[in-house]
Design an enzyme around this catalytic site. Structure first.
Site, PDB file in Angstrom:
ATOM      1  N   LYS A 189     -32.522  30.277   8.940  1.00  0.00           N
ATOM      2  CA  LYS A 189     -31.817  30.923   7.822  1.00  0.00           C
ATOM      3  C   LYS A 189     -32.763  31.216   6.667  1.00  0.00           C
ATOM      4  CE  LYS A 189     -28.941  29.402   3.965  1.00  0.00           C
ATOM      5  NZ  LYS A 189     -29.913  28.761   3.095  1.00  0.00           N
ATOM      6  N   ASN A 190     -33.523  30.214   6.244  1.00  0.00           N
ATOM      7  CA  ASN A 190     -34.307  30.405   5.022  1.00  0.00           C
ATOM      8  C   ASN A 190     -35.512  31.322   5.225  1.00  0.00           C
ATOM      9  OD1 ASN A 190     -32.476  29.002   3.551  1.00  0.00           O
ATOM     10  ND2 ASN A 190     -33.622  27.071   3.548  1.00  0.00           N
ATOM     11  N   ARG A 217     -28.077  32.722  -2.862  1.00  0.00           N
ATOM     12  CA  ARG A 217     -29.248  32.493  -3.705  1.00  0.00           C
ATOM     13  C   ARG A 217     -30.330  33.522  -3.418  1.00  0.00           C
ATOM     14  NH1 ARG A 217     -29.953  30.087  -8.114  1.00  0.00           N
ATOM     15  NH2 ARG A 217     -32.098  29.504  -8.485  1.00  0.00           N
ATOM     16  N   CYS A 265     -25.620  27.770  -3.379  1.00  0.00           N
ATOM     17  CA  CYS A 265     -25.050  26.428  -3.495  1.00  0.00           C
ATOM     18  C   CYS A 265     -25.395  25.817  -4.843  1.00  0.00           C
ATOM     19  CB  CYS A 265     -25.645  25.501  -2.423  1.00  0.00           C
ATOM     20  SG  CYS A 265     -25.105  25.859  -0.766  1.00  0.00           S
ATOM     21  N   ARG A 300     -30.793  25.334 -11.063  1.00  0.00           N
ATOM     22  CA  ARG A 300     -31.755  25.998 -10.165  1.00  0.00           C
ATOM     23  C   ARG A 300     -32.399  27.173 -10.918  1.00  0.00           C
ATOM     24  NH1 ARG A 300     -29.194  26.786  -4.228  1.00  0.00           N
ATOM     25  NH2 ARG A 300     -31.388  26.983  -3.648  1.00  0.00           N
ATOM     26  N   ASP A 332     -33.134  19.388   2.364  1.00  0.00           N
ATOM     27  CA  ASP A 332     -31.951  19.883   3.085  1.00  0.00           C
ATOM     28  C   ASP A 332     -31.471  18.897   4.153  1.00  0.00           C
ATOM     29  OD1 ASP A 332     -32.265  22.231   1.625  1.00  0.00           O
ATOM     30  OD2 ASP A 332     -33.567  23.107   3.141  1.00  0.00           O
ATOM     31  N   ARG A 344     -22.316  29.851   5.975  1.00  0.00           N
ATOM     32  CA  ARG A 344     -23.447  30.554   5.352  1.00  0.00           C
ATOM     33  C   ARG A 344     -24.746  30.231   6.088  1.00  0.00           C
ATOM     34  NH1 ARG A 344     -24.712  28.808   0.094  1.00  0.00           N
ATOM     35  NH2 ARG A 344     -26.495  30.028   0.693  1.00  0.00           N
TER      36      ARG A 344
HETATM   37  N1  EPU Z   1     -37.679  25.482  -9.545  1.00  0.00           N
HETATM   38  C1  EPU Z   1     -37.912  25.711 -10.872  1.00  0.00           C
HETATM   39  N2  EPU Z   1     -38.190  26.987 -11.264  1.00  0.00           N
HETATM   40  C2  EPU Z   1     -38.223  28.015 -10.400  1.00  0.00           C
HETATM   41  C3  EPU Z   1     -37.982  27.783  -9.039  1.00  0.00           C
HETATM   42  C4  EPU Z   1     -37.704  26.492  -8.630  1.00  0.00           C
HETATM   43  O1  EPU Z   1     -37.886  24.797 -11.680  1.00  0.00           O
HETATM   44  O2  EPU Z   1     -38.494  29.152 -10.831  1.00  0.00           O
HETATM   45  C5  EPU Z   1     -37.371  24.128  -9.093  1.00  0.00           C
HETATM   46  C6  EPU Z   1     -35.948  24.034  -8.534  1.00  0.00           C
HETATM   47  O3  EPU Z   1     -35.007  23.843  -9.546  1.00  0.00           O
HETATM   48  C7  EPU Z   1     -36.054  22.847  -7.627  1.00  0.00           C
HETATM   49  C8  EPU Z   1     -37.466  22.964  -7.069  1.00  0.00           C
HETATM   50  O4  EPU Z   1     -38.180  23.802  -7.987  1.00  0.00           O
HETATM   51  O5  EPU Z   1     -35.949  21.658  -8.350  1.00  0.00           O
HETATM   52  C9  EPU Z   1     -37.572  23.553  -5.672  1.00  0.00           C
HETATM   53  O6  EPU Z   1     -37.000  24.838  -5.633  1.00  0.00           O
HETATM   54  P1  EPU Z   1     -37.491  25.980  -4.632  1.00  0.00           P
HETATM   55  O7  EPU Z   1     -37.753  27.196  -5.441  1.00  0.00           O
HETATM   56  O8  EPU Z   1     -38.566  25.456  -3.750  1.00  0.00           O
HETATM   57  O9  EPU Z   1     -36.183  26.192  -3.804  1.00  0.00           O
HETATM   58  P2  EPU Z   1     -35.488  27.553  -3.444  1.00  0.00           P
HETATM   59  O10 EPU Z   1     -36.494  28.545  -3.057  1.00  0.00           O
HETATM   60  O11 EPU Z   1     -34.490  27.928  -4.488  1.00  0.00           O
HETATM   61  C10 EPU Z   1     -35.327  27.001  -0.898  1.00  0.00           C
HETATM   62  C11 EPU Z   1     -34.232  26.961   0.105  1.00  0.00           C
HETATM   63  C12 EPU Z   1     -33.371  25.727  -0.126  1.00  0.00           C
HETATM   64  C13 EPU Z   1     -34.247  24.494  -0.036  1.00  0.00           C
HETATM   65  C14 EPU Z   1     -35.395  24.591  -1.053  1.00  0.00           C
HETATM   66  C15 EPU Z   1     -36.375  23.453  -0.975  1.00  0.00           C
HETATM   67  C16 EPU Z   1     -33.825  29.293   0.471  1.00  0.00           C
HETATM   68  C17 EPU Z   1     -32.917  30.464   0.285  1.00  0.00           C
HETATM   69  N3  EPU Z   1     -33.413  28.154  -0.034  1.00  0.00           N
HETATM   70  O12 EPU Z   1     -34.672  27.108  -2.174  1.00  0.00           O
HETATM   71  O13 EPU Z   1     -32.449  25.714   0.942  1.00  0.00           O
HETATM   72  O14 EPU Z   1     -33.478  23.353  -0.335  1.00  0.00           O
HETATM   73  O15 EPU Z   1     -36.124  25.839  -0.811  1.00  0.00           O
HETATM   74  O16 EPU Z   1     -36.964  23.391   0.263  1.00  0.00           O
HETATM   75  O17 EPU Z   1     -34.875  29.405   1.077  1.00  0.00           O
HETATM   76  C18 EPU Z   1     -30.448  25.126   2.010  1.00  0.00           C
HETATM   77  O18 EPU Z   1     -30.900  25.708   3.009  1.00  0.00           O
HETATM   78  O19 EPU Z   1     -29.406  24.426   2.036  1.00  0.00           O
HETATM   79  C19 EPU Z   1     -31.162  25.263   0.753  1.00  0.00           C
HETATM   80  C20 EPU Z   1     -30.616  24.954  -0.415  1.00  0.00           C
END
Ligand code: EPU
Length: 432
Positions: free
Chosen positions: A34-35, A104, A128, A133, A317, A409
Site C-alpha cells: 500500500k505505502n 494521507r 488516519c 502529522r 505500523d 483502505r
Molecule cells: N513528521 C514531521 N514533519 C513532516 C513529516 C513527518 O514532523 O513534515 C513526523 C511525523 O509527525 C511522524 C514522523 O515524522 O512523527 C514520521 O512520519 P513520516 O513522514 O515518516 O510518515 P508518513 O510519510 O506520513 C508513512 C506511512 C505510514 C507509516 C509512516 C512511518 C504512507 C502513506 N504512510 O507515513 O503508514 O506509519 O510512514 O513509517 O506511506 C499506515 O500504513 O498505517 C501508515 C500510517
C-alpha cells in the site's frame, strides 16, 4: 455463526463480524505494498506517456487516488492488480475536492504537480489520525527547491518560477517528505541532495519506478539521496513490491490463531525486526525463499519489549497488531513509540475485549496472558483495525468491528484471505 444481524436501515453501518477460536491453516498470498502504491500512482503523472503498474493491491486508497487522477484529466484503468495511468492529456488543475481528504498520500500530488507544472493548489490531506502529522519537512524541501508556499482556507498553493536543485537536510527521516522531495527534484535544474533521508523499502520502490521513467537518482536506501534533474520522463511499467505490513499482520495472525500458515510473496528481510521479536516470544518460523511458514504457539509465549524506529527498526505500523499477541504472553510486555507518540487508540478497544493494557506517555504496558472475549469494538485507524482482527480471531465468541472503511483502505480482500485460512468472518449492516 450467530450473526446478530440487526437488519438494514438507512442509518446502517457495515461491520466485520468474526467468530473467534477457529484454528487457521493454509496459505495466504500477500498483495502489493500500500505505502509504495500510494506514491507510485502519483509518480506516474510525471511521465509524458502511459505507466503500467502491476501487483497493485485492491484497496480503497487506490480507488481514492484514481478519483484524483481523473480530476486531473488523466486516463486511469484498473483491471484487478493492473493499473494503467496515462497522463498524456493531463491538465494543470487545482485538487480541492473532498477526495483529497480521503487519504494521507494525496500529499504526493504536491511534489509531482510542483515538479511537472511548477505550480499546485491542493487541500490539506486526510488519513488516519495518529496524533499530530505535520508536513513541515515536505514544505521546507519544496521551499529549498524554489517554491513559494501560501496556505488559506485549508488549501496550500505552491508556486515556483523554476525549481533548482538544493541540499536538503531532513530533521527527521520522514518517509513522506523523502518521497515528495524526490518528486519535486526529478525535473528540477541541477543536483538535489537529501540528507538524513528515510530508507524504507517503499522509497526504494518509488525511486526504481522514477529511474525506469528516466530519472537520475542515486543512494536510495542510504541516508543520502542524490538526484540530477532531467528534462523529460517517459512511460514505463513496474511491479509493486510485496506489502511488508500486510505480511507482518499475517505473521502475527498466524502466530496468534494458526496451526501452520504459509505467508507467501514476502521479502523476509523487510520483516527482520518483527521476525526477531516473534522468535524472542517463542514463535517457530521457517523462511523458504519468498515465503514464511509460521507455526502457532504451543507453549506459553514470552513477553517482549518493543520500541518503534524508522526502517530497519521495528515498524510503527506493526506495533498495533503485535500488541494483541502480547496480550497472550505470560508476563509484562511494553511498546514504546518514537514515530507517532499517540498511536495507542487500539489499546482501549482491546481492553474492551478483556486485555489489560495501560497507556502512558508514548508507551503502553501489556499485562498478559488475558483471555479475550467478543465485543463491539471500533477500528479507530487502519492498523488498530488489524489489531482488532487479530484479537477477534482468538477471542471467545463473536467480535463486531465497526469503522471497517479504515481496514479496507489498506488490506486487500482481508475477509477472503482469512476465510481461506479457516476463519469464520462475515460482513453485515447494523443499526447505529
Ligand atoms: N513528521 C514531521 N514533519 C513532516 C513529516 C513527518 O514532523 O513534515 C513526523 C511525523 O509527525 C511522524 C514522523 O515524522 O512523527 C514520521 O512520519 P513520516 O513522514 O515518516 O510518515 P508518513 O510519510 O506520513 C508513512 C506511512 C505510514 C507509516 C509512516 C512511518 C504512507 C502513506 N504512510 O507515513 O503508514 O506509519 O510512514 O513509517 O506511506 C499506515 O500504513 O498505517 C501508515 C500510517
Amino acid at each position: 455463526m450467530n450473526t446478530h444481524k440487526k437488519g438494514r436501515n438507512r442509518m446502517g453501518e457495515r461491520i466485520i463480524a468474526i467468530e473467534g477460536g477457529h484454528k487457521l491453516n493454509g496459505t495466504v498470498r500477500i498483495s502489493g505494498a500500500k505505502n509504495a502504491t500510494v506514491a507510485l500512482i502519483p509518480a506516474a503523472v510525471l511521465a509524458d506517456g502511459p505507466v503500467d503498474l502491476y501487483g497493485v493491491p485492491e484497496i480503497s486508497d487506490v480507488a481514492a487516488l484514481a478519483v484524483l487522477l481523473k480530476e486531473l484529466n488523466c486516463e486511469v484503468s484498473i483491471k484487478g492488480e493492473h493499473v494503467r495511468i496515462d497522463p498524456t492529456n493531463m491538465l494543470d488543475l487545482p485538487l480541492v475536492s473532498e477526495a483529497v481528504n480521503k487519504l494521507r498520500a494525496s500529499y504526493y500530488f504536491m511534489g509531482v504537480l510542483l515538479g511537472k507544472y511548477k505550480k499546485v493548489q491542493i487541500r490539506m490531506p486526510g488519513g488516519c489520525y495518529l496524533g499530530p502529522r505535520p508536513i513541515d519537512l515536505h514544505l521546507k524541501g519544496f521551499e529549498a527547491l524554489g517554491a513559494k508556499i501560501t496556505y488559506e482556507d485549508d488549501t496550500y498553493t505552491l508556486e515556483a518560477e523554476e525549481l533548482v536543485g538544493a541540499n536538503i537536510y531532513l530533521d527527521f527521516a520522514s518517509v513522506g517528505a523523502t518521497i515528495n522531495i524526490m518528486f519535486a527534484a526529478v525535473k528540477a535544474k541541477g543536483k538535489t541532495v537529501i540528507e538524513n533521508a528515510a530508507k524504507e523499502p517503499e522509497i526504494i520502490d518509488v525511486a526504481n519506478l522514477l529511474t525506469k521513467m528516466g530519472a537520475r537518482i542515486r543512494g536510495v536506501g542510504t541516508d543520502t539521496i542524490t538526484i540530477e534533474g532531467v528534462e523529460e520522463l517517459h512511460g514505463t511499467f513496474h511491479e509493486v513490491i510485496p506489502d511488508r505490513i500486510e505480511a507482518g499482520t499475517f505473521l502475527v495472525i498466524a502466530a496468534a490463531a494458526g496451526e501452520k500458515v504459509v505467508v507467501q510473496n514476502v521479502i523476509p528481510q523487510h520483516l527482520d525486526a518483527l521476525i526477531s521479536k516473534l522468535k524472542e516470544m517463542g514463535i517457530k518460523m521457517e523462511i523458504v525463499a519468498d515465503s514464511i511458514v509460521v507455526y502457532g504457539a504451543t507453549e506459553p509465549l514470552k513477553p517482549v519489549n518493543i520500541k518503534t524506529q524508522v526502517y530497519p527498526g521495528f515498524a510503527t505500523d506493526l506495533q498495533q497488531p503485535l500488541t494483541t499477541l502480547l496480550t497472550q504472553a505470560d508476563g509484562l510486555s511494553s511498546v514504546t513509540e518514537t514515530i507517532y507518540v499517540e498511536r495507542f487508540k487500539h489499546c482501549e478497544q482491546l481492553n474492551k475485549m478483556g486485555a489489560a493494557i495501560t497507556v502512558g506517555d508514548s508507551a503502553s504496558l501489556i499485562a498478559g496472558p488475558t483471555p479475550l472475549h467478543g465485543a463491539r469494538v471500533m477500528a479507530t485507524d487502519l492498523r488498530c483495525g488489524a489489531a482488532l482482527v487479530v484479537a477477534a480471531l482468538i477471542a471467545e465468541g463473536v467480535t463486531e468491528i465497526t469503522n471497517v472503511y479504515h481496514i479496507d483502505r489498506g488490506y486487500d480482500n482481508i475477509d477472503h484471505k482469512l476465510i481461506t485460512l479457516g476463519a469464520h468472518i462475515m460482513r453485515y449492516e447494523i443499526e447505529e
